[in-house]
Design a protein around this motif. Structure first.
Motif, PDB file in Angstrom:
ATOM      1  N   LEU A   1      -0.993  -2.161  -1.088  1.00  0.00           N
ATOM      2  CA  LEU A   1       0.078  -3.003  -0.926  1.00  0.00           C
ATOM      3  C   LEU A   1      -0.145  -4.421  -1.445  1.00  0.00           C
ATOM      4  O   LEU A   1       0.974  -5.155  -2.136  1.00  0.00           O
TER       5      LEU A   1
ATOM      6  N   HIS B   1       4.891  -0.738   6.975  1.00  0.00           N
ATOM      7  CA  HIS B   1       5.513  -0.237   5.444  1.00  0.00           C
ATOM      8  C   HIS B   1       5.404   1.395   5.431  1.00  0.00           C
ATOM      9  O   HIS B   1       6.417   1.874   4.918  1.00  0.00           O
TER      10      HIS B   1
ATOM     11  N   SER C   1       8.594   3.797   5.051  1.00  0.00           N
ATOM     12  CA  SER C   1       8.566   4.489   3.619  1.00  0.00           C
ATOM     13  C   SER C   1       8.779   6.186   4.035  1.00  0.00           C
ATOM     14  O   SER C   1       9.149   7.085   3.212  1.00  0.00           O
TER      15      SER C   1
END
Length: 89
Positions: A40, A56, A60
């Motif tokens: 990331l 994240h 996702s």
């Protein structure tokens, strides 16, 4: 008797919610989170914390159906869903 303690939930200025959790993870899962954070960081061109990598990853993943019963898996389930990488970074 219910021994569960619900952690405090906070609204953030950006319209999201924040909840603090303490989970126990094997070092292997921590290493995969580090790899996710590195990926990331490269993508975002800035440093990324492990907290951010977890957030994240959770975002996702496809959302469960609204009517589904909450998962009764350990909190590490999201971490174990991280792709297993082979070789060196």
């Amino acid at each position: 008797m219910n021994d569960r303690v619900t952690p405090p939930l906070h609204a953030t200025p950006d319209g999201e919610a924040e909840i603090a959790l303490v989970i126990r993870l094997p070092w292997e899962d921590v290493a995969r989170l580090g790899q996710e954070a590195g990926r990331l960081a490269s993508q975002m061109q800035r440093p990324v914390t492990l907290d951010e990598a977890v957030s994240h990853r959770l975002r996702s993943r496809p959302a469960a159906a609204a009517h589904a019963k909450p998962a009764e898996q350990p909190a590490a389930a999201a971490v174990s869903a991280l792709p297993r990488l082979t070789g060196t970074a």
